[in-house]
Design a protein around this motif. Sequence first.
Motif, PDB file in Angstrom:
ATOM      1  N   LEU A   1     -14.703   6.743  -1.564  1.00  0.00           N
ATOM      2  CA  LEU A   1     -15.006   7.271  -2.898  1.00  0.00           C
ATOM      3  C   LEU A   1     -14.900   6.134  -3.912  1.00  0.00           C
ATOM      4  N   ASN A   2     -14.049   6.284  -4.904  1.00  0.00           N
ATOM      5  CA  ASN A   2     -13.959   5.266  -5.939  1.00  0.00           C
ATOM      6  C   ASN A   2     -12.666   5.495  -6.700  1.00  0.00           C
ATOM      7  N   ASN A   3     -12.281   4.577  -7.540  1.00  0.00           N
ATOM      8  CA  ASN A   3     -11.038   4.724  -8.280  1.00  0.00           C
ATOM      9  C   ASN A   3     -11.167   3.964  -9.591  1.00  0.00           C
TER      10      ASN A   3
ATOM     11  N   TYR B   1     -16.499  10.777   7.711  1.00  0.00           N
ATOM     12  CA  TYR B   1     -16.069  11.876   6.847  1.00  0.00           C
ATOM     13  C   TYR B   1     -15.525  13.017   7.698  1.00  0.00           C
ATOM     14  N   GLU B   2     -16.329  13.403   8.725  1.00  0.00           N
ATOM     15  CA  GLU B   2     -15.893  14.504   9.589  1.00  0.00           C
ATOM     16  C   GLU B   2     -14.632  14.124  10.345  1.00  0.00           C
TER      17      GLU B   2
ATOM     18  N   GLN C   1     -13.042  11.594 -10.365  1.00  0.00           N
ATOM     19  CA  GLN C   1     -14.368  11.261  -9.863  1.00  0.00           C
ATOM     20  C   GLN C   1     -15.377  12.221 -10.467  1.00  0.00           C
TER      21      GLN C   1
ATOM     22  N   VAL D   1     -11.773  11.957   6.920  1.00  0.00           N
ATOM     23  CA  VAL D   1     -11.513  12.471   5.583  1.00  0.00           C
ATOM     24  C   VAL D   1     -11.105  13.935   5.626  1.00  0.00           C
TER      25      VAL D   1
ATOM     26  N   ASN E   1      -3.127   1.326  -2.737  1.00  0.00           N
ATOM     27  CA  ASN E   1      -2.755   2.357  -1.770  1.00  0.00           C
ATOM     28  C   ASN E   1      -3.889   2.604  -0.794  1.00  0.00           C
ATOM     29  N   LEU E   2      -3.659   2.253   0.469  1.00  0.00           N
ATOM     30  CA  LEU E   2      -4.710   2.401   1.456  1.00  0.00           C
ATOM     31  C   LEU E   2      -4.987   3.862   1.765  1.00  0.00           C
TER      32      LEU E   2
ATOM     33  N   ASN F   1      -7.132   9.487 -11.504  1.00  0.00           N
ATOM     34  CA  ASN F   1      -8.341   9.054 -10.822  1.00  0.00           C
ATOM     35  C   ASN F   1      -9.315  10.216 -10.781  1.00  0.00           C
TER      36      ASN F   1
ATOM     37  N   PRO G   1      -8.186   7.029  -2.497  1.00  0.00           N
ATOM     38  CA  PRO G   1      -9.471   6.415  -2.839  1.00  0.00           C
ATOM     39  C   PRO G   1      -9.267   5.052  -3.477  1.00  0.00           C
TER      40      PRO G   1
ATOM     41  N   GLY H   1      -7.466  15.138   4.827  1.00  0.00           N
ATOM     42  CA  GLY H   1      -7.394  15.963   3.631  1.00  0.00           C
ATOM     43  C   GLY H   1      -7.723  15.242   2.344  1.00  0.00           C
ATOM     44  N   HIS H   2      -8.054  13.977   2.422  1.00  0.00           N
ATOM     45  CA  HIS H   2      -8.418  13.273   1.195  1.00  0.00           C
ATOM     46  C   HIS H   2      -9.222  12.031   1.546  1.00  0.00           C
ATOM     47  N   PHE H   3      -9.902  11.531   0.498  1.00  0.00           N
ATOM     48  CA  PHE H   3     -10.607  10.266   0.674  1.00  0.00           C
ATOM     49  C   PHE H   3      -9.584   9.141   0.723  1.00  0.00           C
TER      50      PHE H   3
ATOM     51  N   LEU I   1     -19.541   6.072   0.275  1.00  0.00           N
ATOM     52  CA  LEU I   1     -19.691   7.182  -0.652  1.00  0.00           C
ATOM     53  C   LEU I   1     -18.866   8.394  -0.243  1.00  0.00           C
ATOM     54  N   PHE I   2     -18.759   8.611   1.069  1.00  0.00           N
ATOM     55  CA  PHE I   2     -18.032   9.795   1.518  1.00  0.00           C
ATOM     56  C   PHE I   2     -16.671   9.468   2.099  1.00  0.00           C
TER      57      PHE I   2
ATOM     58  N   GLY J   1       0.812  -1.204   0.000  1.00  0.00           N
ATOM     59  CA  GLY J   1       0.000   0.000   0.000  1.00  0.00           C
ATOM     60  C   GLY J   1       0.849   1.259   0.000  1.00  0.00           C
TER      61      GLY J   1
ATOM     62  N   THR K   1      -9.093  18.141  -0.997  1.00  0.00           N
ATOM     63  CA  THR K   1      -9.082  16.689  -0.972  1.00  0.00           C
ATOM     64  C   THR K   1      -8.703  16.098  -2.317  1.00  0.00           C
TER      65      THR K   1
END
Lengths: 353, 283, 322
Positions: B216-218, B124-125, A58, B128, B224-225, A56, B228, B132-134, B212-213, A21, A73
């Motif tokens: 996200l998705n990729n 999320y609060e 979105q 995330v 990479n943990l 990536n 996203p 600073g990122h998903f 969803l929050f 990772g 973000t």
Amino acid sequence: MKSRRFSRVLIAMLSAAAVAGVVQAADISGAGATFPYPIYSKWADAYKQQTGVGLNYQSIGSGGGIKQIKAKTVTFGATDMPLKPDDLKDAGLVQFPMIIGGVVPVVNVKGVQAGQMVLTGALVASIYLGDITKWNDARIQKLNPKLALPASTIAPIYRSDGSGTNFLFSHYLSQSSPTFKDKVGENTSVQWPTGIGAKGNEGVANMTAQTDGAIGYVEYAYAKQTKMAYCDLINSAGKSVAPSGESFQAAAGNADWAHAPGYYLILTDQPGAGSWPITGASFILVYATPPDTAATGAALKFFDWAYRNGAKMAADLDYVPLPDSLIKQVRATWKSDIKGVPAMASASDAKRM
Amino acid sequence: MNRRLLRKLTNFVALGLSGLATAVGLFFLGAILWTLVSRGLAGMSWVLFTAMTPPPGSSGGLLNAIYGSVVMTVIGLLIGGPIGMLAGTYLAEYGRTSPVSSVIRFVNDVLLSAPSIIVGLFVYELLVIRMGHFSAIAGAVALGIIAIPVTVRTTEDMLNLVPQGMKDASTAMGAYPWRTITSVIYPAARSGIVTGLLLAVARISGETAPLLFTALNNQFWSTNLNAPMANLPVVIFQFALSPYPNWQQLAWSGALLITLSILVLSITARIVVSRLGPSGGNR
Amino acid sequence: MNTAAAIDPRHAAGQRLRERLFRAATLVAALLVLTLLGGVAVSLAQGAWPAFAHFKLHFLTSEVWNPVTDQYGALAAVYGTVMTSVIALAMAIPVSFGIAIFLTELAPVWMKRPVGIAVELLAAVPSIIYGIWGLFVLAPVLQRHVQPWLIDTLGPLPLVGRLFQGPPFGIGILTAGIVLAIMVVPFISAVTRDVFETVPDVLKESGYGLGATTWEVIWQVVVPYARTGMIGGIMLGLGRALGETMAVTFVIGNAHRIGSSLLAPGTTISAAIANEFTEAVGDLYTSSLVALGALLFLITFTVIAAARFMLLRLERRALSSV
């Protein structure tokens, strides 16, 4: 004991995964408009094959793109509603156009094929205001004498998420109908008086295809890729024009980018006999002083590559690539406005790629 | 008598309606499974498991989404499972009757039924925004939080089923409670606890809203943990709502995949309990 | 077992330490459950505060949801949440009741297990599956066949008619209610079944002994006894329906409007959050969405807490009467 060996194996697997990772190279992260998503994802695929770097993206809507870049973000945001120069300055963002496309009305009416129905901005505004409720209304029939319109109810589909496409469409409708401007207005998200909401250009396209009697508005690539029944519109010159790369190009051709601070230009209802009335540019937002200069640098490298190599892919999807003069202007903006990022590849580097 | 006939008729109608109700319930189950299988099967092929999610208009597979879902579910279970097991152990062994335990049980039951989108907002609060990122890790944490109440409940129930005699015997030999728990009770309730974990996995692997929050998705393969990560539920959400036929096909196949896994997990859990007994067959 | 503890004081000390650590670990984990709930509540309250402070009570009474003018009101979302859940319960309660009766009283022994398992499998199906099934299978059927029929037969009726007027979209409040009903049936029927099975046989036998029919025993003996538990189960189902996101998002129509007709599109709290959260620009917009979440948390918490309380009472009663 068996359980001890099992737990050792488990710990080994997890450590491997954790290491993997960490070692993985980061993709470029971006979020925003669904308007350009078909072309961005095609470019991303080709870029990954050529350079191994992934993008990536979105596609969550222009509103989402603006929000995520402001929240830092993502590395870049994408929006079809350009931010005004004051907003850019307040947020510390740099904005530049990436690609030009067109928003087209699509319908799901029995017996109506692509390009058959003709509408005007005022008519579409009345439909979305709920003033026209049936497909065989006299006003629609008048413009389409040859079509056998059924007596079914119109189901207007709109964007339920924050959307630049929504901005372009509502802006055009506001220009075409003072009542619409008064009652609804224009923005990435407005309070539509009637109809069904769907998420993203994809959602609107899907919902329109699913619902009998629906009308929606999508970026042209969505209508083309999925073979939906798009409509022709009557433009400001009074001519009926079909959506296509040419009509988008005609609308964008007269735009004066050089005198638009922050590249703030809206291309709807442009003059010209062959101009498509709902044309728009899609913009990218990055920080003037990026929090992660390497990431922003990688993103700019991708955009540079797209300017250079992406024109044909864009034209295949009926997007309009930016004219060379505009690209040159954008590159100058990168150099002057974005701090701390490695210098962009010059022409000689391009040959190496 | 007339009255008698009326009563018999009422009985007949009422019971008939209840049979009808069951038929209706089974009908919808059948309809949903039928749709899943008929639409999802068409897309089932090796490509599904070897190719990545494609851009619109091209063909591809679900490998990155499957990987992401598996990784986040496993990490979620690793986060939520032990916490749930320890908490369940406390409720069953240490704090059996204390008022604090009653409150905890009650709160746990409330969390069990709470909307999962709230958990997504919370993470999320919590993560995330701070990070600073998903990220996949935020997604895994959200899933872990959802797994906790399930595991607490099942662990407590399973530990309570271990015969008191076994616990007393161990204590009589001078074992401290922790020793009794780890050497006697856990092994005895092993199959029950495993069932609980399986049920937790079944529960979290189908959750969409919390991811969803957070994760996200990729579009691409990512291990990479801290970024996203693709996952099946969000991919299905995105693809199903799109107008592209190949994306919609992948959505159905993905849906079939998830449902099959969950059904297999649920049925396995049942078999484990019924065959081995909640106390691991040590009868 | 190691009896060294009895011999070696150091070993005993080590055991005591391990005992303290283990016990502490379990206590910490158990308290974490409490902290989770508290954390969620605090986090929601914090995020929602700007919206409540700005709009005050108007937030709860206003239907307007306009990101352009930054005016937000929860009424449309709350209405949709409540309405879809009410419709879902109206359909699910009779069906679940029927299933519970069938499984406890009517079904032959060989049928009980497979049918019971089949109904519970409905609960295992993830909600997103319900969503896509609702959009792609149920909605077209409703739009083309069921809704036109409803509009024609029920629309013209004096009072009830208002609920069934308007164009057939296929999606909307009614569709969402139907999908939720199917989702909620396994929960309510499972609890009702369990609750029916706690009724002491002796009570039922005395009913039969007096010559009552099966239905009469159920209605006049079982139901009154199990009433609390049944209501608890129904409220659990309600809690589930109120908070459901994915199944509803696909078929609700995403319109921040309160229509007089059930066939109109609407929105629910969770669908609004799912659709708009990642794109909400502006602190007031985001805070309003979190405020919706806080409202949902409050509503579901109350319903679920009440349900659990009722089920607890029934459990205690069942245990004490054995």
